[in-house]
Motif scaffolding. Structure first.
Motif, short mmCIF file in Angstrom:
data_model
loop_
_atom_site.label_atom_id
_atom_site.label_comp_id
_atom_site.label_asym_id
_atom_site.label_seq_id
_atom_site.Cartn_x
_atom_site.Cartn_y
_atom_site.Cartn_z
N ARG A 82 0.84 -1.21 0.00
CA ARG A 82 0.00 0.00 0.00
C ARG A 82 0.88 1.25 0.00
O ARG A 82 0.59 2.23 -0.71
N ALA A 134 -11.88 -0.80 -3.40
CA ALA A 134 -11.68 -1.21 -2.01
C ALA A 134 -12.99 -1.27 -1.24
O ALA A 134 -13.13 -2.04 -0.29
N GLU A 138 -11.63 -5.73 -0.88
CA GLU A 138 -10.30 -5.32 -0.40
C GLU A 138 -9.20 -6.27 -0.86
O GLU A 138 -8.09 -5.85 -1.15
N GLN A 142 -5.58 -5.56 -2.69
CA GLN A 142 -4.28 -6.03 -2.18
C GLN A 142 -3.51 -6.79 -3.26
O GLN A 142 -2.29 -6.62 -3.39
#
Length: 185
Positions: A82, A134, A138, A142
């Motif tokens: 991230r 997201a 999620e 990722q």
């Protein structure tokens, strides 16, 4: 190094053990730099963001003054992915602002010496779309962060996220399809 050893070093580092932090960095730095280099290889050769700068900035953001707490190795790699995504998006935003005259100095320069603005715009667009995605899935975000922004392989992504390789492959295909649709809109 086994994942459990990295987890132990992360925990010791968070507890203030400087030796553990140095040892952790020595174990993961080459892997992170290799991943970042793969990630940046897809950008224009004129990009001013190097793999070393990307890794250093991400590492400093996570282990610098703010001191993020990590649950384990997987959590660390999710957060480093991230951080690298955010850095790449910020860098692309800066490059586009400069391309559009956002910098203070005006210098006559050959067009081919400038970074590829279409790549920078793509990074910004993908960053914006990931925020939307997201809200719905999620894990897909990722996977994209690890594959696109960090440059991890399917196997590295599977290990970092604690999921199987086939799941990563399915998620990667699904994510690319969704992003393509979202970009076309």
């Amino acid at each position: 190094m086994p994942p459990s050893d990295i987890t132990e070093l992360l925990i010791a580092s968070q507890a203030g053990n400087a030796n553990a932090e140095a040892e952790l960095l020595s174990f993961i730095y080459d892997d992170l730099r290799r991943m970042a280099a793969r990630r940046l290889a897809s950008e224009s050769a004129d990009s001013s963001l190097s793999a070393t700068a990307l890794v250093n900035e991400a590492y400093l953001r996570l282990l610098g003054e703010t001191r993020v707490d990590f649950n384990d190795r997987q959590h660390f790699f999710r957060l480093i992915g991230r951080a690298m995504r955010n850095i790449a998006v910020d860098h692309a935003r800066t490059r586009l602002a400069q391309k559009r005259g956002g910098d203070v100095q005006t210098v006559s320069i050959e067009e081919e010496l400038l970074p590829d603005p279409t790549q920078a715009q793509l990074i910004l667009d993908v960053g914006d779309l990931l925020e939307q995605l997201a809200e719905h899935d999620e894990r897909l975000v990722q996977v994209i962060e690890h594959r696109f922004f960090v440059g991890m392989t399917e196997a590295e992504t599977a290990e970092a996220l604690g999921i199987s390789r086939p799941t990563v492959a399915r998620d990667w295909d699904k994510a690319k399809h969704l992003l393509r649709e979202m970009l076309e809109e």
